[in-house]
Design a protein around this motif. Structure first.
Motif, PDB file in Angstrom:
ATOM      1  N   ALA A 330       2.381   5.686 -13.246  1.00 27.73           N
ATOM      2  CA  ALA A 330       1.849   7.046 -13.254  1.00 27.73           C
ATOM      3  C   ALA A 330       3.014   8.024 -13.311  1.00 27.73           C
ATOM      4  O   ALA A 330       4.183   7.633 -13.137  1.00 27.73           O
ATOM      5  CB  ALA A 330       0.992   7.307 -12.015  1.00 27.73           C
ATOM      6  N   ARG A 331       2.678   9.282 -13.549  1.00 21.66           N
ATOM      7  CA  ARG A 331       3.692  10.339 -13.567  1.00 21.66           C
ATOM      8  C   ARG A 331       3.323  11.423 -12.564  1.00 21.66           C
ATOM      9  O   ARG A 331       2.149  11.729 -12.379  1.00 21.66           O
ATOM     10  CB  ARG A 331       3.792  10.969 -14.961  1.00 21.66           C
ATOM     11  N   GLY A 332       4.341  11.985 -11.903  1.00 20.30           N
ATOM     12  CA  GLY A 332       4.106  13.127 -11.038  1.00 20.30           C
ATOM     13  C   GLY A 332       3.935  12.765  -9.578  1.00 20.30           C
ATOM     14  O   GLY A 332       4.151  11.620  -9.162  1.00 20.30           O
ATOM     15  N   PRO A 333       3.499  13.739  -8.764  1.00 24.21           N
ATOM     16  CA  PRO A 333       3.381  13.536  -7.311  1.00 24.21           C
ATOM     17  C   PRO A 333       2.434  12.416  -6.919  1.00 24.21           C
ATOM     18  O   PRO A 333       2.541  11.882  -5.802  1.00 24.21           O
ATOM     19  CB  PRO A 333       2.854  14.895  -6.816  1.00 24.21           C
ATOM     20  N   VAL A 334       1.499  12.036  -7.803  1.00 25.02           N
ATOM     21  CA  VAL A 334       0.547  10.983  -7.451  1.00 25.02           C
ATOM     22  C   VAL A 334       1.246   9.655  -7.188  1.00 25.02           C
ATOM     23  O   VAL A 334       0.727   8.807  -6.446  1.00 25.02           O
ATOM     24  CB  VAL A 334      -0.528  10.829  -8.551  1.00 25.02           C
ATOM     25  N   VAL A 335       2.432   9.463  -7.763  1.00 19.96           N
ATOM     26  CA  VAL A 335       3.159   8.207  -7.556  1.00 19.96           C
ATOM     27  C   VAL A 335       3.462   8.009  -6.068  1.00 19.96           C
ATOM     28  O   VAL A 335       3.322   6.899  -5.537  1.00 19.96           O
ATOM     29  CB  VAL A 335       4.456   8.172  -8.386  1.00 19.96           C
ATOM     30  N   ALA A 336       3.864   9.076  -5.391  1.00 14.51           N
ATOM     31  CA  ALA A 336       4.177   8.969  -3.963  1.00 14.51           C
ATOM     32  C   ALA A 336       2.933   8.603  -3.158  1.00 14.51           C
ATOM     33  O   ALA A 336       3.008   7.799  -2.210  1.00 14.51           O
ATOM     34  CB  ALA A 336       4.761  10.286  -3.462  1.00 14.51           C
ATOM     35  N   LYS A 337       1.791   9.155  -3.536  1.00 18.61           N
ATOM     36  CA  LYS A 337       0.562   8.834  -2.813  1.00 18.61           C
ATOM     37  C   LYS A 337       0.148   7.391  -3.072  1.00 18.61           C
ATOM     38  O   LYS A 337      -0.298   6.679  -2.167  1.00 18.61           O
ATOM     39  CB  LYS A 337      -0.552   9.790  -3.229  1.00 18.61           C
ATOM     40  N   LEU A 338       0.303   6.945  -4.304  1.00 17.14           N
ATOM     41  CA  LEU A 338      -0.002   5.546  -4.620  1.00 17.14           C
ATOM     42  C   LEU A 338       0.917   4.602  -3.852  1.00 17.14           C
ATOM     43  O   LEU A 338       0.482   3.557  -3.356  1.00 17.14           O
ATOM     44  CB  LEU A 338       0.131   5.308  -6.127  1.00 17.14           C
ATOM     45  N   ARG A 339       2.200   4.963  -3.746  1.00 15.08           N
ATOM     46  CA  ARG A 339       3.140   4.119  -3.024  1.00 15.08           C
ATOM     47  C   ARG A 339       2.746   4.023  -1.551  1.00 15.08           C
ATOM     48  O   ARG A 339       2.784   2.937  -0.953  1.00 15.08           O
ATOM     49  CB  ARG A 339       4.561   4.667  -3.157  1.00 15.08           C
ATOM     50  N   ALA A 340       2.356   5.150  -0.958  1.00 14.15           N
ATOM     51  CA  ALA A 340       1.951   5.138   0.451  1.00 14.15           C
ATOM     52  C   ALA A 340       0.714   4.262   0.653  1.00 14.15           C
ATOM     53  O   ALA A 340       0.643   3.471   1.605  1.00 14.15           O
ATOM     54  CB  ALA A 340       1.679   6.563   0.917  1.00 14.15           C
ATOM     55  N   ALA A 341      -0.269   4.375  -0.245  1.00 14.47           N
ATOM     56  CA  ALA A 341      -1.475   3.548  -0.129  1.00 14.47           C
ATOM     57  C   ALA A 341      -1.139   2.078  -0.329  1.00 14.47           C
ATOM     58  O   ALA A 341      -1.697   1.202   0.345  1.00 14.47           O
ATOM     59  CB  ALA A 341      -2.504   4.010  -1.153  1.00 14.47           C
ATOM     60  N   HIS A 342      -0.227   1.801  -1.241  1.00 15.07           N
ATOM     61  CA  HIS A 342       0.178   0.430  -1.519  1.00 15.07           C
ATOM     62  C   HIS A 342       0.842  -0.204  -0.294  1.00 15.07           C
ATOM     63  O   HIS A 342       0.581  -1.368   0.044  1.00 15.07           O
ATOM     64  CB  HIS A 342       1.136   0.424  -2.714  1.00 15.07           C
ATOM     65  N   VAL A 343       1.679   0.562   0.400  1.00 12.60           N
ATOM     66  CA  VAL A 343       2.339   0.062   1.605  1.00 12.60           C
ATOM     67  C   VAL A 343       1.301  -0.285   2.671  1.00 12.60           C
ATOM     68  O   VAL A 343       1.379  -1.336   3.334  1.00 12.60           O
ATOM     69  CB  VAL A 343       3.338   1.104   2.149  1.00 12.60           C
ATOM     70  N   ILE A 344       0.309   0.579   2.838  1.00 13.58           N
ATOM     71  CA  ILE A 344      -0.726   0.333   3.838  1.00 13.58           C
ATOM     72  C   ILE A 344      -1.524  -0.918   3.492  1.00 13.58           C
ATOM     73  O   ILE A 344      -1.849  -1.735   4.362  1.00 13.58           O
ATOM     74  CB  ILE A 344      -1.653   1.556   3.952  1.00 13.58           C
ATOM     75  N   ASP A 345      -1.833  -1.089   2.205  1.00 16.02           N
ATOM     76  CA  ASP A 345      -2.674  -2.210   1.780  1.00 16.02           C
ATOM     77  C   ASP A 345      -1.953  -3.546   1.843  1.00 16.02           C
ATOM     78  O   ASP A 345      -2.486  -4.540   2.349  1.00 16.02           O
ATOM     79  CB  ASP A 345      -3.172  -1.987   0.344  1.00 16.02           C
ATOM     80  N   THR A 346      -0.729  -3.596   1.290  1.00 16.68           N
ATOM     81  CA  THR A 346      -0.075  -4.898   1.116  1.00 16.68           C
ATOM     82  C   THR A 346       1.378  -4.947   1.575  1.00 16.68           C
ATOM     83  O   THR A 346       1.988  -6.014   1.541  1.00 16.68           O
ATOM     84  CB  THR A 346      -0.108  -5.312  -0.368  1.00 16.68           C
ATOM     85  N   MET A 347       1.967  -3.827   1.942  1.00 14.93           N
ATOM     86  CA  MET A 347       3.386  -3.707   2.293  1.00 14.93           C
ATOM     87  C   MET A 347       4.263  -3.962   1.068  1.00 14.93           C
ATOM     88  O   MET A 347       4.966  -3.080   0.622  1.00 14.93           O
ATOM     89  CB  MET A 347       3.764  -4.627   3.448  1.00 14.93           C
ATOM     90  N   PHE A 348       4.226  -5.186   0.545  1.00 16.21           N
ATOM     91  CA  PHE A 348       4.968  -5.468  -0.686  1.00 16.21           C
ATOM     92  C   PHE A 348       4.465  -6.790  -1.261  1.00 16.21           C
ATOM     93  O   PHE A 348       3.864  -7.604  -0.566  1.00 16.21           O
ATOM     94  CB  PHE A 348       6.484  -5.535  -0.441  1.00 16.21           C
TER      95      PHE A 348
END
Length: 474
Positions: A330-348
């Motif tokens: 993705a492009r823009g500020p949404v990337v940071a929100k996706l990263r935060a959700a990804h960390v909560i869901d799976t960490m890595f």
């Protein structure tokens, strides 16, 4: 009686029989159980899943299902209190649903006596097993493969996905995820508040419908034509619902096989931008273009400098169901929100999987692997389409997509998809009822036939033609 209660009752009946048999006894096949008890294939699959969870039976791929070693039974307690405790909303918030029957049906392992025209993953005969094994072996010897990876994914794999997707993306626009379903679920929770509407195609991939409902969101179906989702209906749906997200499979859509033309892509992007909505582009079939196809349209994100599109791509479909590695871009500020959700869901995503994937896609033979698969898919499509015409008539296929792994078959009015799927299983063939792909009950009768889960093109042909006696009008 509901399917769930039927499955529970059948499981109890089978448990009483199985418990009196010695370890190693083979359990009757799906086909035998359907015929004996007069229940659907879904009910049989669910009942066997219950018995597997209890540790009473085990499935040996390619061999069948067997009684496990006898284990001491734990004293049964009173678990009835859980029914109230598991009421997820308590009437105070949006309802969430974890009904996954449509998804589980395509994940069910068929017995050796069943021709699988249902599954969504490559049969081992089509998987690049030697390359996967060699890559995993090399990865296991790398010290960094056992260290904790960066949250967003190892940089080299993010670079590869950025290049593979195109559109001038960089590694900073890409997150490594656990394949497409995980990426979709994470994206929906990141973008949409509880109870929000989400526009989807109709028919749509069951995993999309399940992910939306599990997040407490509302699917808003929009019809398709042979070029994909209708732009005029999309505009109307976004006007009525003010939805913030649209989920699309623009290339070889599952189940119809439709692909968005470039002009249709541009129309959809323009509508989404006007309404301030994100387009979630599930590009699951990008590497499943057939050998006789021309170049596919570029992904929607390639012509999206404004950040409307969130792109999902996975390696799972063209390698192995166990190589669950994909990317969110993705492009823009949404990337940071996706990263935060990804960390909560799976960490890595585990580093061994990431390094194995990187080894596979950067090897000199990767393009040759995809070319070999493209040729095999073309052959199987021809065989499947000819068999469909012979079995269901020349007008049963509105599309013969030169990509993906499935055909969307229109049924005569006297047939019902679910009833046909149950009857087919009794005849030794697993197929997918079209009803699984709709979020409402209003649907024309269809079935979806997959031609990649069976061992060979000959098996695909035999399985489809075996359905011919079931199409006769009573």
């Amino acid at each position: 009686m509901s399917n769930g209660s039927s499955a529970q009752e059948l499981a109890e009946t089978l448990a009483r029989e199985i418990e009196n048999t010695p370890a190693g006894t083979r359990i009757p096949t799906h086909r035998d159980l359907i015929s004996r008890f007069g229940v659907s294939a879904t009910t049989v699959s669910r009942s066997l899943a219950i018995l597997t969870q209890r540790g009473l039976i085990t499935t040996r791929p390619g061999a069948g299902t067997y009684r496990t070693e006898t284990q001491p039974r734990q004293r049964a307690g009173d678990t009835s209190w859980q029914e109230a405790a598991l009421e997820l909303t308590g009437g105070t918030g949006p309802a969430r649903s974890f009904k996954t029957a449509a998804m589980l049906s395509t994940l069910t392992t068929s017995g050796p006596d069943i021709i699988d025209l249902n599954g969504g993953y490559l049969h081992p005969e089509l998987q690049p097993l030697s390359k996967l094994s060699a890559a995993f072996s090399r990865t296991a010897r790398r010290a960094e493969a056992w260290d904790r990876p960066p949250v967003g994914g190892i940089p080299e794999l993010r670079d590869w996905f950025a290049s593979d997707i195109g559109g001038g993306l960089s590694r900073h626009d890409v997150l490594i995820c656990s394949a497409g379903q995980s990426a979709l679920a994470t994206t929906l929770r990141a973008l949409c508040p509880p109870g929000a509407p989400v526009v989807i195609e109709s028919p749509a991939y069951p995993g999309t419908i399940a992910a939306i409902r599990a997040a407490g969101l509302r699917p808003i179906p929009v019809p398709l034509d042979q070029e994909g989702i209708r732009a005029d209906y999309l505009d109307d749906a976004l006007t009525r619902t003010r939805a913030q997200a649209v989920v699309l499979q623009p290339l070889f859509q599952n189940p119809t096989g439709a692909s968005l033309s470039v002009s249709r892509q541009n129309d959809i992007l323009g509508i989404a931008r006007r309404h301030g909505a994100f387009v979630i582009e599930d590009d699951f079939a990008r590497h499943m273009t057939h050998a006789d196809a021309g170049p596919p349209p570029p992904p929607m994100i390639a012509d999206d400098p404004d950040g409307t599109v969130i792109h999902i791509r996975s390696l799972t479909k063209v390698t192995s169901p166990n190589l669950r590695v994909g990317a969110l871009a993705a492009r823009g500020p949404v990337v940071a929100k996706l990263r935060a959700a990804h960390v909560i869901d799976t960490m890595f995503v585990p580093a061994p999987l990431q390094y194995t994937a990187l080894d596979v896609v950067t090897a000199p033979g990767w393009k040759r692997t995809l070319a070999t698969l493209a040729t095999a898919l073309e052959q199987r499509r021809y065989v499947a389409a000819d068999a469909v015409a012979a079995t269901f008539g020349p007008h049963a296929l509105a599309l013969r997509p030169r990509g993906g792994y499935h055909l969307w078959v229109s049924l005569p009015g006297h047939l019902d998809g679910r009833q046909l799927a149950s009857a087919a299983m009794a005849h030794g063939v697993a197929i997918t009822p079209g009803e699984n792909y709709y979020s409402t009950d209003n649907s024309a009768p269809h079935i979806r036939l997959s031609y990649v889960a069976a061992p060979s093109a000959a098996d695909v042909d035999a399985g489809i033609r075996r359905l011919k006696p079931l199409t006769t009008e009573p």
